[in-house]
Design a protein around this motif. Sequence first.
Motif, PDB file in Angstrom:
ATOM      1  N   ASP A  26       0.854  -1.193   0.000  1.00 10.00           N
ATOM      2  CA  ASP A  26       0.000   0.000   0.000  1.00 10.00           C
ATOM      3  C   ASP A  26       0.890   1.243   0.000  1.00 10.00           C
ATOM      4  O   ASP A  26       1.609   1.497   0.970  1.00 10.00           O
ATOM      5  CB  ASP A  26      -0.907  -0.009   1.235  1.00 10.00           C
ATOM      6  CG  ASP A  26      -1.906   1.144   1.242  1.00 10.00           C
ATOM      7  OD1 ASP A  26      -1.853   2.005   0.340  1.00 10.00           O
ATOM      8  OD2 ASP A  26      -2.749   1.184   2.165  1.00 10.00           O
ATOM      9  N   ARG A  27       0.869   1.976  -1.105  1.00  9.97           N
ATOM     10  CA  ARG A  27       1.597   3.243  -1.228  1.00  9.97           C
ATOM     11  C   ARG A  27       3.064   3.126  -0.811  1.00  9.97           C
ATOM     12  O   ARG A  27       3.610   3.957  -0.092  1.00  9.97           O
ATOM     13  CB  ARG A  27       0.893   4.333  -0.414  1.00  9.97           C
ATOM     14  CG  ARG A  27      -0.402   4.819  -1.030  1.00  9.97           C
ATOM     15  CD  ARG A  27      -1.236   5.614  -0.044  1.00  9.97           C
ATOM     16  NE  ARG A  27      -1.964   4.733   0.867  1.00  9.97           N
ATOM     17  CZ  ARG A  27      -2.753   5.169   1.853  1.00  9.97           C
ATOM     18  NH1 ARG A  27      -2.894   6.480   2.057  1.00  9.97           N
ATOM     19  NH2 ARG A  27      -3.386   4.311   2.631  1.00  9.97           N
ATOM     20  N   SER A 120       5.672  -7.990   9.875  1.00  9.71           N
ATOM     21  CA  SER A 120       6.764  -7.108   9.453  1.00  9.71           C
ATOM     22  C   SER A 120       6.209  -6.018   8.545  1.00  9.71           C
ATOM     23  O   SER A 120       5.428  -6.303   7.629  1.00  9.71           O
ATOM     24  CB  SER A 120       7.830  -7.910   8.701  1.00  9.71           C
ATOM     25  OG  SER A 120       8.277  -9.001   9.482  1.00  9.71           O
ATOM     26  N   ARG A 121       6.625  -4.778   8.826  1.00 12.95           N
ATOM     27  CA  ARG A 121       6.210  -3.674   7.972  1.00 12.95           C
ATOM     28  C   ARG A 121       7.436  -2.926   7.469  1.00 12.95           C
ATOM     29  O   ARG A 121       8.298  -2.517   8.244  1.00 12.95           O
ATOM     30  CB  ARG A 121       5.318  -2.694   8.718  1.00 12.95           C
ATOM     31  CG  ARG A 121       4.848  -1.569   7.776  1.00 12.95           C
ATOM     32  CD  ARG A 121       4.471  -0.294   8.464  1.00 12.95           C
ATOM     33  NE  ARG A 121       4.114   0.737   7.475  1.00 12.95           N
ATOM     34  CZ  ARG A 121       3.632   1.933   7.782  1.00 12.95           C
ATOM     35  NH1 ARG A 121       3.431   2.269   9.038  1.00 12.95           N
ATOM     36  NH2 ARG A 121       3.357   2.799   6.826  1.00 12.95           N
ATOM     37  N   TRP A 122       7.495  -2.782   6.153  1.00  6.89           N
ATOM     38  CA  TRP A 122       8.528  -1.953   5.537  1.00  6.89           C
ATOM     39  C   TRP A 122       7.874  -0.635   5.137  1.00  6.89           C
ATOM     40  O   TRP A 122       6.917  -0.620   4.353  1.00  6.89           O
ATOM     41  CB  TRP A 122       9.116  -2.646   4.310  1.00  6.89           C
ATOM     42  CG  TRP A 122       9.972  -3.824   4.666  1.00  6.89           C
ATOM     43  CD1 TRP A 122      11.314  -3.828   4.903  1.00  6.89           C
ATOM     44  CD2 TRP A 122       9.540  -5.178   4.828  1.00  6.89           C
ATOM     45  NE1 TRP A 122      11.748  -5.095   5.210  1.00  6.89           N
ATOM     46  CE2 TRP A 122      10.672  -5.951   5.172  1.00  6.89           C
ATOM     47  CE3 TRP A 122       8.296  -5.821   4.729  1.00  6.89           C
ATOM     48  CZ2 TRP A 122      10.610  -7.314   5.406  1.00  6.89           C
ATOM     49  CZ3 TRP A 122       8.231  -7.180   4.968  1.00  6.89           C
ATOM     50  CH2 TRP A 122       9.381  -7.914   5.303  1.00  6.89           C
ATOM     51  N   PHE A 123       8.369   0.454   5.692  1.00  8.20           N
ATOM     52  CA  PHE A 123       7.769   1.767   5.455  1.00  8.20           C
ATOM     53  C   PHE A 123       8.202   2.307   4.100  1.00  8.20           C
ATOM     54  O   PHE A 123       9.388   2.341   3.769  1.00  8.20           O
ATOM     55  CB  PHE A 123       8.195   2.732   6.568  1.00  8.20           C
ATOM     56  CG  PHE A 123       7.604   4.103   6.447  1.00  8.20           C
ATOM     57  CD1 PHE A 123       6.230   4.286   6.401  1.00  8.20           C
ATOM     58  CD2 PHE A 123       8.429   5.222   6.375  1.00  8.20           C
ATOM     59  CE1 PHE A 123       5.679   5.555   6.296  1.00  8.20           C
ATOM     60  CE2 PHE A 123       7.889   6.494   6.273  1.00  8.20           C
ATOM     61  CZ  PHE A 123       6.513   6.661   6.233  1.00  8.20           C
ATOM     62  N   GLY A 124       7.219   2.729   3.321  1.00  9.59           N
ATOM     63  CA  GLY A 124       7.506   3.196   1.966  1.00  9.59           C
ATOM     64  C   GLY A 124       7.635   4.693   1.821  1.00  9.59           C
ATOM     65  O   GLY A 124       7.802   5.198   0.702  1.00  9.59           O
ATOM     66  N   GLY A 129      -1.847   6.195   7.931  1.00 10.91           N
ATOM     67  CA  GLY A 129      -2.925   6.424   8.882  1.00 10.91           C
ATOM     68  C   GLY A 129      -3.496   5.107   9.393  1.00 10.91           C
ATOM     69  O   GLY A 129      -2.800   4.089   9.466  1.00 10.91           O
ATOM     70  N   PRO A 130      -4.797   5.077   9.718  1.00  9.38           N
ATOM     71  CA  PRO A 130      -5.424   3.866  10.271  1.00  9.38           C
ATOM     72  C   PRO A 130      -5.362   2.657   9.337  1.00  9.38           C
ATOM     73  O   PRO A 130      -5.500   1.520   9.797  1.00  9.38           O
ATOM     74  CB  PRO A 130      -6.877   4.298  10.497  1.00  9.38           C
ATOM     75  CG  PRO A 130      -6.814   5.787  10.625  1.00  9.38           C
ATOM     76  CD  PRO A 130      -5.730   6.222   9.693  1.00  9.38           C
ATOM     77  N   ALA A 131      -5.148   2.883   8.051  1.00 11.54           N
ATOM     78  CA  ALA A 131      -5.101   1.759   7.102  1.00 11.54           C
ATOM     79  C   ALA A 131      -3.998   0.775   7.463  1.00 11.54           C
ATOM     80  O   ALA A 131      -4.119  -0.427   7.205  1.00 11.54           O
ATOM     81  CB  ALA A 131      -4.895   2.280   5.680  1.00 11.54           C
ATOM     82  N   ARG A 132      -2.931   1.278   8.073  1.00  6.10           N
ATOM     83  CA  ARG A 132      -1.819   0.381   8.407  1.00  6.10           C
ATOM     84  C   ARG A 132      -2.256  -0.669   9.424  1.00  6.10           C
ATOM     85  O   ARG A 132      -1.812  -1.819   9.376  1.00  6.10           O
ATOM     86  CB  ARG A 132      -0.620   1.172   8.923  1.00  6.10           C
ATOM     87  CG  ARG A 132      -0.785   1.815  10.299  1.00  6.10           C
ATOM     88  CD  ARG A 132       0.378   2.764  10.574  1.00  6.10           C
ATOM     89  NE  ARG A 132       0.428   3.283  11.937  1.00  6.10           N
ATOM     90  CZ  ARG A 132      -0.308   4.283  12.390  1.00  6.10           C
ATOM     91  NH1 ARG A 132      -1.199   4.869  11.594  1.00  6.10           N
ATOM     92  NH2 ARG A 132      -0.176   4.705  13.640  1.00  6.10           N
TER      93      ARG A 132
END
Length: 255
Positions: A26-27, A120-124, A129-132
């Motif tokens: 996502d984005r 695991s989250r890789w920040f793009g 916002g709340p979507a994460r």
Amino acid sequence: MSNLYSYVNVDHPAPKCLATSQEIRDRGSAFVGNVYHASTPEEAKAAISHHRNVVHAGKKAYEISAWRCMVLKHGKSGLGGPDDFEVKAGYDDDGEQWAGSKVSRVMQHEGVLDAVVIVSRWFGGTLLGPARFAHIETCASEVCRTFKRVEEMEECISTLTRLDDMLASLRQELNDLTQNVDLATSGSTSARTASDEIENVKGRRSRQPDYTVVQRDLDITKARRLVGARESAVKSVKSLLSRKRIMLASTEAEV
């Protein structure tokens, strides 16, 4: 190097990931969930460390985690039943505020115990916002449901193994009893029929079953069918045993 060595050392086998979710993008951000078995909070933290330092070594990711473990209460032996146990739960946001509690709630909702879930989250570069949180919960839910299927499959395989052992024992007993009937009837037609029956029973399964494919594919439906078939086989052999005992008792009474 020291982290990697500690997990390949034979005294400390690497934690095994039981399931991985589909990746959500996502984005520019990416989310992936994983679940490991963990019977204690210490095992959970070891799995998190392994995931961060070995599986994702060199990759900058938020490793959001939560664990729920059924453990013995202090001073208890386990002989007192369920009251001797308690759930030890915890979570780690790893910098993604409030995310760990989201994973923990998913685990509780799915009824997952003795496991640690890591999303695991890789920040793009773009704030979601709340979507994460929705993505984190989706990944956690997917691996939790797979974990439950793995648990059910392990239970089915354990049941099948127990039933196979029982069948082997019953068939050996039936073989021995049939030989006694053969001796008592001195080669009569009934003895030959009994021998045919035991050969039919032995021929149905002469080798130890291999459930590797069923377990690998998590084919719960097939595993349940196999359990039902084994239970029917046990019932059938027990019935044959009962008939042979009656036959032997009757023959011995006539002698």
